[in-house]
Write an enzyme that holds these catalytic residues in place. Structure first.
Site, PDB file in Angstrom:
ATOM      1  N   ARG A 157      -1.661   9.260   6.083  1.00 54.79           N
ATOM      2  CA  ARG A 157      -0.881  10.128   5.202  1.00 54.79           C
ATOM      3  C   ARG A 157      -0.982   9.700   3.737  1.00 54.79           C
ATOM      4  O   ARG A 157      -1.111  10.530   2.836  1.00 54.79           O
ATOM      5  CB  ARG A 157       0.590  10.125   5.645  1.00 54.79           C
ATOM      6  CG  ARG A 157       0.809  10.862   6.941  1.00 54.79           C
ATOM      7  CD  ARG A 157       2.115  10.460   7.571  1.00 54.79           C
ATOM      8  NE  ARG A 157       2.013   9.124   8.150  1.00 54.79           N
ATOM      9  CZ  ARG A 157       2.537   8.757   9.317  1.00 54.79           C
ATOM     10  NH1 ARG A 157       3.252   9.596  10.008  1.00 54.79           N
ATOM     11  NH2 ARG A 157       2.378   7.530   9.782  1.00 54.79           N
ATOM     12  N   ARG A 179     -11.109   5.529  11.014  1.00 57.68           N
ATOM     13  CA  ARG A 179     -11.499   5.438  12.430  1.00 57.68           C
ATOM     14  C   ARG A 179     -11.937   6.792  12.960  1.00 57.68           C
ATOM     15  O   ARG A 179     -12.880   6.912  13.705  1.00 57.68           O
ATOM     16  CB  ARG A 179     -10.315   4.926  13.262  1.00 57.68           C
ATOM     17  CG  ARG A 179     -10.309   3.407  13.388  1.00 57.68           C
ATOM     18  CD  ARG A 179      -9.107   2.977  14.147  1.00 57.68           C
ATOM     19  NE  ARG A 179      -7.907   3.613  13.562  1.00 57.68           N
ATOM     20  CZ  ARG A 179      -6.668   3.286  13.861  1.00 57.68           C
ATOM     21  NH1 ARG A 179      -6.435   2.355  14.741  1.00 57.68           N
ATOM     22  NH2 ARG A 179      -5.633   3.884  13.294  1.00 57.68           N
ATOM     23  N   ILE A 238      -3.610  -1.204  -1.913  1.00 57.03           N
ATOM     24  CA  ILE A 238      -2.163  -1.020  -1.744  1.00 57.03           C
ATOM     25  C   ILE A 238      -1.801  -1.090  -0.266  1.00 57.03           C
ATOM     26  O   ILE A 238      -0.722  -0.649   0.135  1.00 57.03           O
ATOM     27  CB  ILE A 238      -1.666   0.331  -2.340  1.00 57.03           C
ATOM     28  CG1 ILE A 238      -2.429   1.515  -1.727  1.00 57.03           C
ATOM     29  CG2 ILE A 238      -1.740   0.341  -3.843  1.00 57.03           C
ATOM     30  CD1 ILE A 238      -1.735   2.856  -1.943  1.00 57.03           C
ATOM     31  N   ALA A 239      -2.723  -1.629   0.544  1.00 59.55           N
ATOM     32  CA  ALA A 239      -2.507  -1.614   1.994  1.00 59.55           C
ATOM     33  C   ALA A 239      -1.785  -2.883   2.451  1.00 59.55           C
ATOM     34  O   ALA A 239      -0.550  -2.896   2.583  1.00 59.55           O
ATOM     35  CB  ALA A 239      -3.837  -1.432   2.707  1.00 59.55           C
ATOM     36  N   ARG A 240      -2.526  -3.930   2.683  1.00 59.79           N
ATOM     37  CA  ARG A 240      -1.953  -5.215   3.088  1.00 59.79           C
ATOM     38  C   ARG A 240      -2.845  -6.334   2.583  1.00 59.79           C
ATOM     39  O   ARG A 240      -4.071  -6.178   2.524  1.00 59.79           O
ATOM     40  CB  ARG A 240      -1.897  -5.335   4.611  1.00 59.79           C
ATOM     41  CG  ARG A 240      -0.669  -4.719   5.265  1.00 59.79           C
ATOM     42  CD  ARG A 240       0.609  -5.509   4.972  1.00 59.79           C
ATOM     43  NE  ARG A 240       1.768  -4.904   5.585  1.00 59.79           N
ATOM     44  CZ  ARG A 240       2.518  -3.936   5.049  1.00 59.79           C
ATOM     45  NH1 ARG A 240       2.239  -3.457   3.850  1.00 59.79           N
ATOM     46  NH2 ARG A 240       3.570  -3.466   5.695  1.00 59.79           N
ATOM     47  N   GLU A 269       1.070 -13.514   0.593  1.00 59.64           N
ATOM     48  CA  GLU A 269       2.081 -13.235  -0.436  1.00 59.64           C
ATOM     49  C   GLU A 269       3.465 -13.719   0.024  1.00 59.64           C
ATOM     50  O   GLU A 269       3.715 -13.782   1.237  1.00 59.64           O
ATOM     51  CB  GLU A 269       2.117 -11.718  -0.752  1.00 59.64           C
ATOM     52  CG  GLU A 269       2.516 -10.845   0.419  1.00 59.64           C
ATOM     53  CD  GLU A 269       2.393  -9.348   0.096  1.00 59.64           C
ATOM     54  OE1 GLU A 269       1.338  -8.893  -0.361  1.00 59.64           O
ATOM     55  OE2 GLU A 269       3.395  -8.644   0.331  1.00 59.64           O
ATOM     56  N   HIS A 287       3.767  -6.135  -4.701  1.00 54.79           N
ATOM     57  CA  HIS A 287       4.034  -5.312  -3.507  1.00 54.79           C
ATOM     58  C   HIS A 287       5.170  -4.295  -3.779  1.00 54.79           C
ATOM     59  O   HIS A 287       6.225  -4.350  -3.145  1.00 54.79           O
ATOM     60  CB  HIS A 287       4.388  -6.211  -2.307  1.00 54.79           C
ATOM     61  CG  HIS A 287       4.151  -5.548  -0.980  1.00 54.79           C
ATOM     62  ND1 HIS A 287       3.702  -6.219   0.126  1.00 54.79           N
ATOM     63  CD2 HIS A 287       4.304  -4.256  -0.586  1.00 54.79           C
ATOM     64  CE1 HIS A 287       3.597  -5.377   1.143  1.00 54.79           C
ATOM     65  NE2 HIS A 287       3.948  -4.177   0.733  1.00 54.79           N
ATOM     66  N   ILE A 288       4.888  -3.397  -4.729  1.00 58.17           N
ATOM     67  CA  ILE A 288       5.930  -2.452  -5.155  1.00 58.17           C
ATOM     68  C   ILE A 288       5.529  -0.992  -4.961  1.00 58.17           C
ATOM     69  O   ILE A 288       6.156  -0.101  -5.531  1.00 58.17           O
ATOM     70  CB  ILE A 288       6.320  -2.678  -6.646  1.00 58.17           C
ATOM     71  CG1 ILE A 288       5.094  -2.560  -7.559  1.00 58.17           C
ATOM     72  CG2 ILE A 288       7.038  -4.004  -6.821  1.00 58.17           C
ATOM     73  CD1 ILE A 288       5.441  -2.433  -9.041  1.00 58.17           C
TER      74      ILE A 288
HETATM   75  C1  GLV Z   1       5.034  -1.463   2.591  1.00 64.49           C
HETATM   76  O1  GLV Z   1       4.117  -2.192   2.405  1.00 64.49           O
HETATM   77  C2  GLV Z   1       5.230  -0.754   3.825  1.00 64.49           C
HETATM   78  O2  GLV Z   1       4.514  -1.011   4.795  1.00 64.49           O
HETATM   79  O3  GLV Z   1       6.129   0.096   3.859  1.00 64.49           O
END
Ligand code: GLV
Length: 326
Positions: A157, A179, A238-240, A269, A287-288
């Site tokens: 999404r 995937r 912005i994932a992990r 982190e 991580h915002i």
């Molecule tokens: C933030 O990183 C989340 O997974 O919501």
């Protein structure tokens, strides 16, 4: 009558604590103490529910020590802090907070892309340091966003939200790797074309990572992948943390193997790889991506509603392992 006991592992909006108090005997952490794993485990004993925020590891050992636990509700869409198989085996429900953060997180992904491509923070640091004494033709010249090729790795999404922003707002050509292929109607809506990972690395002017973290995606972007990218390319994560090999990225940035990166998440982190702190061509944020007040409130409410929905009404809203309910 005794209310069921739950633990809220981290500080959260006071109104959400009040809402939970109507249904539960709540132990909270509004003081934002840093609990060791042993402290978390000790507090979880005797609780039927836990409100977690993505940093608390819920695994087989913890579940064995807390046999009364029935649900862990993450205030995050990502749930790599959960050992989902172990939770399912122990019949503990897992929930996350999808949808409510999609657009806000996609906004931030785009903001980080823009800041990275146009060297926003690097030039601000220069100005604040009093180094701006004259204009020059190539000062902080970055790369164009409009009309360029946007690559998206992980087309859930949030990836789709970024694709739409790029295609419709900035006239970007959008390619993605995932995937599975999106349904044709969704591909058309996002104006996105499926590509192999190699093609994505080779062709993207701006590559945005939005895939979930797992053993399979660990270091999905390392030295070999960075070497395939254009020297003018930018990378946004912005994932992990852990999806990018941060040491390899810092080296690639220093050697100008790629032009720049924007990172909101880091391996290990809140610690940040020291090499990333010394290269100028990287935008770093703590991580915002989902951090707007309305969205964080919606996430907290959804996590609380999952606890109430499951423990009070038997119906969680966004279960990750619904087989536990059977
Ligand atoms: C933030 O990183 C989340 O997974 O919501």
């Amino acid at each position: 009558m005794n209310k069921p006991a739950i633990l809220v592992a981290r500080a959260v909006f006071p109104e959400v604590i009040e809402k939970l108090r109507k249904h539960f005997d709540v132990e909270h952490n509004q003081a934002e103490e840093t609990w060791s794993r042993e402290q978390l485990l000790a507090r979880l004993k005797g609780k039927v529910g836990a409100f977690t925020t993505g940093g608390e590891r819920i695994d087989a050992d913890l579940l064995k020590a807390c046999p009364g636990l029935r649900i862990c509700a993450n205030m995050a869409v990502g749930f790599n802090n959960f050992d989902l198989a172990a939770m399912t085996a122990a019949k503990v429900l897992a929930t996350n907070t999808p949808d409510v953060l999609t657009e806000t997180t996609a906004d931030f992904g785009f903001a980080l892309l823009m800041a990275t491509a146009r060297r926003v923070t690097e030039s601000e640091h220069f100005l604040r340091a009093g180094k701006w004494d004259k204009w020059s033709y190539d000062m902080f010249a970055g790369s164009d966003v409009h009309g360029s090729t946007l690559g998206i790795l992980g087309m859930g999404r949030i990836g789709q939200g970024i694709a739409k922003r790029g295609a419709h707002g900035f006239g970007m050509k959008v390619i993605y790797h995932n995937r599975s292929h999106l349904a044709p109607a969704l591909e058309a809506e996002c104006k996105a074309t499926y590509a192999s990972k190699e093609q994505l690395l080779r062709e993207a002017d701006h590559l945005v990572l939005v895939l979930p973290y797992s053993a399979q995606s660990h270091h999905a972007i390392g030295a070999a992948e960075l070497a395939q990218m254009k020297p003018t390319a930018t990378l946004v994560n912005i994932a992990r943390g852990g999806i990018v090999d941060d040491a390899a990225l810092a080296k690639a940035l220093r050697e100008k193997r790629i032009a720049a990166a924007g990172l909101d998440v880091f391996e290990g982190e809140p610690k940040v790889h020291p090499d990333l702190l010394t290269v100028p061509n990287v935008v770093l944020t703590p991580h915002i991506a989902s951090a707007t007040v309305p969205t964080r409130l919606a996430m907290a409410n959804l996590a609380a509603d999952n606890l109430i929905g499951f423990l009070v009404h038997g119906k969680p809203l966004t279960p990750l392992n619904p087989e536990v309910l059977a």
